[in-house]
Design an enzyme around this catalytic site. Structure first.
Site, mmCIF file in Angstrom:
data_model
loop_
_atom_site.group_PDB
_atom_site.id
_atom_site.type_symbol
_atom_site.label_atom_id
_atom_site.label_comp_id
_atom_site.label_asym_id
_atom_site.label_seq_id
_atom_site.Cartn_x
_atom_site.Cartn_y
_atom_site.Cartn_z
ATOM 1 N N VAL A 15 2.249 -12.976 1.041
ATOM 2 C CA VAL A 15 3.433 -13.590 0.428
ATOM 3 C C VAL A 15 4.351 -14.192 1.495
ATOM 4 O O VAL A 15 4.793 -15.343 1.378
ATOM 5 C CB VAL A 15 4.206 -12.566 -0.442
ATOM 6 C CG1 VAL A 15 5.385 -13.245 -1.123
ATOM 7 C CG2 VAL A 15 3.288 -11.945 -1.492
ATOM 8 N N LYS A 107 8.049 -4.142 -5.857
ATOM 9 C CA LYS A 107 8.299 -3.354 -7.087
ATOM 10 C C LYS A 107 8.328 -1.860 -6.809
ATOM 11 O O LYS A 107 9.064 -1.108 -7.448
ATOM 12 C CB LYS A 107 7.244 -3.655 -8.151
ATOM 13 C CG LYS A 107 5.806 -3.442 -7.695
ATOM 14 C CD LYS A 107 5.050 -4.725 -7.697
ATOM 15 C CE LYS A 107 3.775 -4.659 -6.888
ATOM 16 N NZ LYS A 107 3.173 -5.956 -6.692
ATOM 17 N N GLU A 131 12.851 -11.474 -8.311
ATOM 18 C CA GLU A 131 12.022 -12.112 -9.351
ATOM 19 C C GLU A 131 10.526 -11.873 -9.136
ATOM 20 O O GLU A 131 9.772 -11.670 -10.092
ATOM 21 C CB GLU A 131 12.313 -13.623 -9.372
ATOM 22 C CG GLU A 131 11.653 -14.378 -10.486
ATOM 23 C CD GLU A 131 12.117 -13.905 -11.856
ATOM 24 O OE1 GLU A 131 11.343 -13.183 -12.494
ATOM 25 O OE2 GLU A 131 13.238 -14.245 -12.278
ATOM 26 N N ASP A 203 0.619 0.540 -10.805
ATOM 27 C CA ASP A 203 1.273 -0.737 -10.514
ATOM 28 C C ASP A 203 1.990 -1.261 -11.771
ATOM 29 O O ASP A 203 3.144 -1.691 -11.709
ATOM 30 C CB ASP A 203 0.204 -1.733 -10.029
ATOM 31 C CG ASP A 203 0.771 -3.116 -9.796
ATOM 32 O OD1 ASP A 203 1.536 -3.280 -8.835
ATOM 33 O OD2 ASP A 203 0.455 -4.033 -10.594
ATOM 34 N N LYS A 207 6.277 -1.866 -12.485
ATOM 35 C CA LYS A 207 6.878 -3.095 -13.028
ATOM 36 C C LYS A 207 7.558 -2.804 -14.361
ATOM 37 O O LYS A 207 8.657 -3.295 -14.634
ATOM 38 C CB LYS A 207 5.800 -4.166 -13.186
ATOM 39 C CG LYS A 207 5.216 -4.597 -11.839
ATOM 40 C CD LYS A 207 3.944 -5.403 -12.039
ATOM 41 C CE LYS A 207 3.290 -5.769 -10.719
ATOM 42 N NZ LYS A 207 1.920 -6.270 -10.892
HETATM 43 N N1 LIG Z 1 0.187 -10.300 -2.722
HETATM 44 C C1 LIG Z 1 0.662 -10.570 -3.942
HETATM 45 O O1 LIG Z 1 0.057 -11.299 -4.718
HETATM 46 C C2 LIG Z 1 1.967 -9.977 -4.379
HETATM 47 C C3 LIG Z 1 2.475 -10.285 -5.669
HETATM 48 C C4 LIG Z 1 3.712 -9.791 -6.071
HETATM 49 C C5 LIG Z 1 4.401 -8.962 -5.215
HETATM 50 N N2 LIG Z 1 3.886 -8.647 -3.983
HETATM 51 C C6 LIG Z 1 4.669 -7.765 -3.110
HETATM 52 O O2 LIG Z 1 5.014 -8.482 -1.928
HETATM 53 C C7 LIG Z 1 5.088 -7.576 -0.830
HETATM 54 C C8 LIG Z 1 4.187 -8.096 0.301
HETATM 55 O O3 LIG Z 1 2.850 -8.135 -0.191
HETATM 56 P P1 LIG Z 1 1.685 -8.889 0.626
HETATM 57 O O4 LIG Z 1 0.533 -8.970 -0.306
HETATM 58 O O5 LIG Z 1 2.206 -10.146 1.241
HETATM 59 O O6 LIG Z 1 1.376 -7.803 1.751
HETATM 60 P P2 LIG Z 1 0.547 -7.988 3.094
HETATM 61 O O7 LIG Z 1 -0.308 -9.207 3.032
HETATM 62 O O8 LIG Z 1 -0.075 -6.681 3.414
HETATM 63 O O9 LIG Z 1 1.681 -8.265 4.197
HETATM 64 C C9 LIG Z 1 2.541 -7.279 4.687
HETATM 65 C C10 LIG Z 1 3.281 -7.812 5.891
HETATM 66 O O10 LIG Z 1 4.193 -6.815 6.346
HETATM 67 C C11 LIG Z 1 4.077 -6.705 7.756
HETATM 68 N N3 LIG Z 1 4.464 -5.358 8.159
HETATM 69 C C12 LIG Z 1 3.886 -4.182 7.842
HETATM 70 N N4 LIG Z 1 4.548 -3.156 8.422
HETATM 71 C C13 LIG Z 1 5.549 -3.706 9.117
HETATM 72 C C14 LIG Z 1 6.586 -3.182 9.949
HETATM 73 N N5 LIG Z 1 6.705 -1.875 10.176
HETATM 74 N N6 LIG Z 1 7.446 -4.050 10.515
HETATM 75 C C15 LIG Z 1 7.348 -5.371 10.294
HETATM 76 N N7 LIG Z 1 6.405 -5.943 9.527
HETATM 77 C C16 LIG Z 1 5.521 -5.102 8.951
HETATM 78 C C17 LIG Z 1 2.630 -7.023 8.077
HETATM 79 O O11 LIG Z 1 2.527 -7.407 9.420
HETATM 80 P P3 LIG Z 1 1.117 -7.900 10.089
HETATM 81 O O12 LIG Z 1 0.736 -9.148 9.349
HETATM 82 O O13 LIG Z 1 1.457 -8.179 11.503
HETATM 83 O O14 LIG Z 1 0.161 -6.764 9.899
HETATM 84 C C18 LIG Z 1 2.350 -8.144 7.072
HETATM 85 O O15 LIG Z 1 2.724 -9.383 7.637
HETATM 86 C C19 LIG Z 1 4.708 -6.201 -1.393
HETATM 87 O O16 LIG Z 1 5.874 -5.501 -1.732
HETATM 88 C C20 LIG Z 1 3.912 -6.537 -2.634
HETATM 89 O O17 LIG Z 1 3.959 -5.520 -3.603
HETATM 90 C C21 LIG Z 1 2.694 -9.132 -3.561
#
Ligand SMILES: NC(=O)c1ccc[n+]([C@@H]2O[C@H](COP(=O)([O-])OP(=O)(O)OC[C@H]3O[C@@H](n4cnc5c(N)ncnc54)[C@H](OP(=O)(O)O)[C@@H]3O)[C@@H](O)[C@H]2O)c1
Length: 437
Positions: A15, A107, A131, A203, A207
């Protein structure tokens, strides 16, 4: 033109990197719409060397997202790390306490600490926008918080997990087993290596807990949700549902009843002709039923980098357009301090129709014994059908019952009785039927 809005992004994964890319690609449109530039001035992730597919060289790098949240170089803190504790929680709290607006897609964090964080935001006069946290790109939070004033919500329900809906859709369309669908979903990247959180309903429950608060003005109660996942749904259920004019969906449902508010997540039979039954694959949908509006259904992409980024950027644009001194809408629709305690309705008092599939020994008297257990518990039947259980199982029969409206307590008692009678060769399958337009 007003001064640029400075944003800091913590988390540059699926994201976060999409948000940074869209802010770059759509900079001119956003400036025109908001009347000011939106500039990424700071970023944080774990690995500073990883290629994020977007040049972030002009933004200051922070190893520690809490330090980023507190820097004077940002107006808005965007939390896209994830997790209900640890760096995400600490950084969001620090940002709000430092008087920064916050946008998050998290969430899990809101389900657990949303009310406490909302209290800080409201005290500091800043926005906490989320959102993307419910149903990804679907603008359901804004719709419920801002566009439905005066409406009393009676029920909100939805397909809130794309992984589950993808699996159920393929099971029905292709006649394959839950396990085979799950493996395919994992191969295609629609399901995690450990899918428990999605398929067992956690999950969806996170929500739903946020939607419940918005719908009824109650404090978030994510631990008080009745939950059943989809892992025990079989082809026999899906085929029987289709024969009866239903489709099986994993729904999150929050409903006001005389004894309190029901929050439940479970496989549900919805009429095949209903709008929500037409929501296939990874698509999400939320239905909101109110006294004035009737039933409103929003559907669209519930996950994925771009769809989720769209919701995050909508939240950032709202902040860019807001003017200093302007009173912001409360985070959960009502001021956090005025949210009422959540009064839970017991699952046993849930009223509705039920589908019950029983695999029984093929011997005389079984059918009558089942009918008697139902009658003893005042359950009136819409239909009772006996089928051969399959070519290899001549000693067994399948009995499918559909009840008129009854209670969960009555159904549980009747099924316990049938089980004790010793007629079943397998555990009874019980699936609730949900009314839907
Ligand atoms: N993916 C979806 O479709 C989706 C949909 C709705 C909501 N969300 C929500 O959006 C959020 C992010 O999801 P995502 O899918 O983008 O997750 P993700 O791909 O796993 O990305 C997580 C990011 O957080 C960074 N991170 C982890 N620990 C950290 C720390 N201690 N300090 C600084 N940065 C740190 C990671 O760094 P590195 O890259 O360097 O490892 C990575 O860039 C979550 O809350 C998820 O529930 C996601």
């Amino acid at each position: 033109m007003a001064e640029a809005l400075r944003v800091g992004i913590a988390g540059l994964g699926t994201v976060g990197a999409s948000v940074a890319r869209v802010l770059r690609d759509k900079a001119a449109e956003l400036t025109r719409q908001c009347g000011r530039d939106i500039v990424v001035t700071a970023v944080s992730a774990r690995d500073p060397k990883r290629d994020r597919g977007v040049d972030l060289g002009a933004a200051k790098w922070f190893d520690d997202p809490v330090k980023l949240a507190q820097t004077a170089d940002i107006d808005v803190f965007i939390e896209l790390i994830g997790g209900d504790e640890g760096p995400a929680r600490q950084a969001v709290k620090a940002a709000l306490e430092a008087g920064r607006h916050v946008v998050t897609a998290n969430k899990a964090l809101l389900a657990k600490h949303g009310v406490a964080l909302a209290e800080i935001a409201e005290k500091k006069g800043v926005l906490l926008n989320y959102e993307a946290a419910v149903a990804g790109g679907i603008p359901v939070i804004k719709t419920m918080r801002e566009s439905m004033a005066g409406n009393a919500v009676t029920r909100v329900f939805g397909i809130l997990n794309g992984t589950c809906n993808y699996i159920l859709t393929r099971m029905e369309a292709e006649g394959i087993s839950f396990d085979a669908c799950l493996k395919d979903a994992q191969r295609l990247g629609y399901a995690e290596a450990d899918p428990t959180f999605d398929i067992e309903g956690h999950d969806t429950a996170h929500k739903l807990s946020i939607l419940t608060s918005l719908a009824f003005g109650t404090r978030i109660a994510a631990n008080d949700i009745y939950m059943e996942g989809i892992s025990n749904i079989t082809q026999a259920d899906i085929r029987a549902a289709a024969d009866l004019g239903y489709r099986i969906k994993l729904l999150g449902v929050a409903q006001r009843t005389e004894s309190g508010i029901e929050q439940r997540v479970h496989p549900t039979m919805v009429p095949t002709a209903s709008v929500i039954a037409q929501v296939h694959g990874v698509i999400n949908a939320v239905a909101i039923e109110t006294d004035i509006l009737g039933e409103l259904l929003l559907s669209g992409p519930g996950a994925g980098g771009n769809a989720t980024a769209s919701a995050v950027i909508g939240d950032i644009a709202d902040i860019a357009k807001s003017r200093p001194g302007f009173q912001h809408a409360p985070v959960f629709g009502w001021p956090a301090k005025e949210l009422e305690p959540y009064k839970k309705a017991q699952m046993r008092s849930h009223a509705g129709g039920y589908f019950i599939r029983l695999t029984v020994h093929d011997r005389t008297g079984v059918f009558a014994a089942i009918a008697k257990r139902m009658a003893d518990n005042d359950i009136s039947l819409e239909s009772i059908v006996q089928q051969a259980a399959g070519p290899q199982t001549q000693a067994q029969k399948t009995v499918i019952l559909v009840t008129h409206e009854t209670t969960e307590a009555a159904v549980r008692k009747a099924v316990d009785g049938i089980t004790k009678d010793g007629h079943l060769t397998d555990k009874a399958q019980v699936i609730r039927i949900e009314r839907a337009e």
